[in-house]
Design a protein around this motif. Structure first.
Motif, mmCIF file in Angstrom:
data_model
loop_
_atom_site.group_PDB
_atom_site.id
_atom_site.type_symbol
_atom_site.label_atom_id
_atom_site.label_comp_id
_atom_site.label_asym_id
_atom_site.label_seq_id
_atom_site.Cartn_x
_atom_site.Cartn_y
_atom_site.Cartn_z
ATOM 1 N N PHE A 45 2.989 109.980 35.702
ATOM 2 C CA PHE A 45 3.654 109.232 36.768
ATOM 3 C C PHE A 45 2.745 108.093 37.221
ATOM 4 O O PHE A 45 1.527 108.274 37.341
ATOM 5 C CB PHE A 45 3.967 110.150 37.951
ATOM 6 N N ALA A 46 3.352 106.951 37.489
ATOM 7 C CA ALA A 46 2.596 105.771 37.915
ATOM 8 C C ALA A 46 2.109 105.931 39.352
ATOM 9 O O ALA A 46 2.865 106.332 40.239
ATOM 10 C CB ALA A 46 3.469 104.523 37.806
ATOM 11 N N ALA B 35 0.823 115.183 35.147
ATOM 12 C CA ALA B 35 1.365 116.390 35.756
ATOM 13 C C ALA B 35 1.356 117.532 34.747
ATOM 14 O O ALA B 35 1.220 117.304 33.535
ATOM 15 C CB ALA B 35 2.786 116.136 36.251
ATOM 16 N N PHE B 36 1.493 118.745 35.258
ATOM 17 C CA PHE B 36 1.503 119.932 34.415
ATOM 18 C C PHE B 36 2.679 120.820 34.778
ATOM 19 O O PHE B 36 3.114 120.859 35.925
ATOM 20 C CB PHE B 36 0.191 120.719 34.580
ATOM 21 N N ALA C 43 -4.221 114.335 42.564
ATOM 22 C CA ALA C 43 -5.381 114.051 41.725
ATOM 23 C C ALA C 43 -4.913 113.356 40.444
ATOM 24 O O ALA C 43 -3.731 113.410 40.100
ATOM 25 C CB ALA C 43 -6.099 115.355 41.385
ATOM 26 N N PRO C 44 -5.830 112.731 39.717
ATOM 27 C CA PRO C 44 -5.442 112.084 38.465
ATOM 28 C C PRO C 44 -4.854 113.052 37.428
ATOM 29 O O PRO C 44 -4.114 112.643 36.548
ATOM 30 C CB PRO C 44 -6.749 111.480 37.953
ATOM 31 N N GLU C 45 -5.176 114.329 37.561
ATOM 32 C CA GLU C 45 -4.693 115.310 36.595
ATOM 33 C C GLU C 45 -4.565 116.668 37.277
ATOM 34 O O GLU C 45 -5.420 117.046 38.073
ATOM 35 C CB GLU C 45 -5.670 115.417 35.420
ATOM 36 N N GLY C 46 -3.486 117.389 36.981
ATOM 37 C CA GLY C 46 -3.407 118.766 37.416
ATOM 38 C C GLY C 46 -2.369 119.113 38.448
ATOM 39 O O GLY C 46 -2.264 120.265 38.846
ATOM 40 N N VAL C 47 -1.555 118.146 38.901
ATOM 41 C CA VAL C 47 -0.514 118.478 39.866
ATOM 42 C C VAL C 47 0.592 119.256 39.145
ATOM 43 O O VAL C 47 0.918 118.977 37.997
ATOM 44 C CB VAL C 47 0.056 117.217 40.556
ATOM 45 N N GLU C 48 1.146 120.246 39.825
ATOM 46 C CA GLU C 48 2.289 120.994 39.287
ATOM 47 C C GLU C 48 3.510 120.074 39.368
ATOM 48 O O GLU C 48 3.907 119.663 40.460
ATOM 49 C CB GLU C 48 2.504 122.276 40.089
ATOM 50 N N SER D 206 -3.321 108.285 44.781
ATOM 51 C CA SER D 206 -4.294 109.060 44.023
ATOM 52 C C SER D 206 -5.685 108.470 44.209
ATOM 53 O O SER D 206 -5.868 107.466 44.892
ATOM 54 C CB SER D 206 -3.917 109.097 42.533
ATOM 55 N N THR D 207 -6.637 109.120 43.594
ATOM 56 C CA THR D 207 -8.026 108.667 43.679
ATOM 57 C C THR D 207 -8.344 107.594 42.647
ATOM 58 O O THR D 207 -9.355 106.918 42.762
ATOM 59 C CB THR D 207 -8.980 109.852 43.491
ATOM 60 N N SER D 208 -7.468 107.464 41.636
ATOM 61 C CA SER D 208 -7.669 106.488 40.561
ATOM 62 C C SER D 208 -6.369 105.754 40.288
ATOM 63 O O SER D 208 -5.293 106.333 40.420
ATOM 64 C CB SER D 208 -8.101 107.196 39.265
ATOM 65 N N PRO D 209 -6.461 104.486 39.867
ATOM 66 C CA PRO D 209 -5.244 103.738 39.542
ATOM 67 C C PRO D 209 -4.676 104.180 38.187
ATOM 68 O O PRO D 209 -5.310 104.945 37.454
ATOM 69 C CB PRO D 209 -5.740 102.290 39.481
#
Length: 177
Positions: free
Chosen positions: A54-55, A44-45, A9-14, A36-39
């Protein structure tokens, strides 16, 4: 092993559940690609604290299952919770099962597998809080470091948490090879 998709996802991966399997794939001679769903970049978290960005290599509309030899689904609570609400992400995951290609999911990532109806009749593990969700979706849940399930159309590797990454990475690389 050639090209392995890492769906996030755009935000929230461990972060460590992204970076350690990524390194393992590269060390085994594979080419990891961040999907991902967005460019742009994903955030990451490290548990609840922001980590690195990350790109993104490609977005879901730009790729197909045929472009990859396997799929890694890193965890983090927010990552799979978001992905399971995106029909294109769920369809992408389901496509790996339909094509008989190996999938590796760690921690909370099996939430996305549930949404893709990919755990029914399979033996899996996960972060313990997903146990009931997985059982309700038709899986046999076990509290083990890593499970390699070959009883379905593909090899499914699941693992519980960051402490299990060494075993998870080895099992995933073996499945992709």
């Amino acid at each position: 092993m050639d090209t392995i998709a890492f769906l996030v996802a755009p935000e929230g991966v461990e972060q460590i559940e992204l970076t350690e399997p990524w390194k393992a794939v590269k060390q085994a001679g594979g080419t990891p690609r961040l999907i991902s769903t967005s460019p742009g970049r994903i955030q990451a978290f490290n548990h609840l604290d922001k980590g690195d960005t990350f790109a993104v290599d490609a977005t879901l509309p730009e790729v197909s299952v045929e472009d990859f030899d396997g799929l890694v689904l890193p965890g983090g609570v927010a990552n799979p919770d978001f992905l399971r609400t995106v029909p294109a992400a769920v369809s992408f995951v389901r496509g790996f099962f339909d094509a008989g290609k190996p999938v590796a999911a760690i921690c909370h990532a099996p939430w996305t597998l549930i949404e893709a109806d990919a755990v029914r009749g399979r033996t899996v593990t996960s972060w313990p809080s997903l146990k009931t969700d997985l059982r309700n979706a038709g899986a046999t849940w076990q509290d083990r470091e890593v499970i390699i399930c070959t009883s379905g159309p593909n090899t499914l590797v699941t693992s519980r948490k960051p402490d299990d990454l060494k075993a998870f990475d080895q099992a995933a690389v073996d499945a992709f090879s």
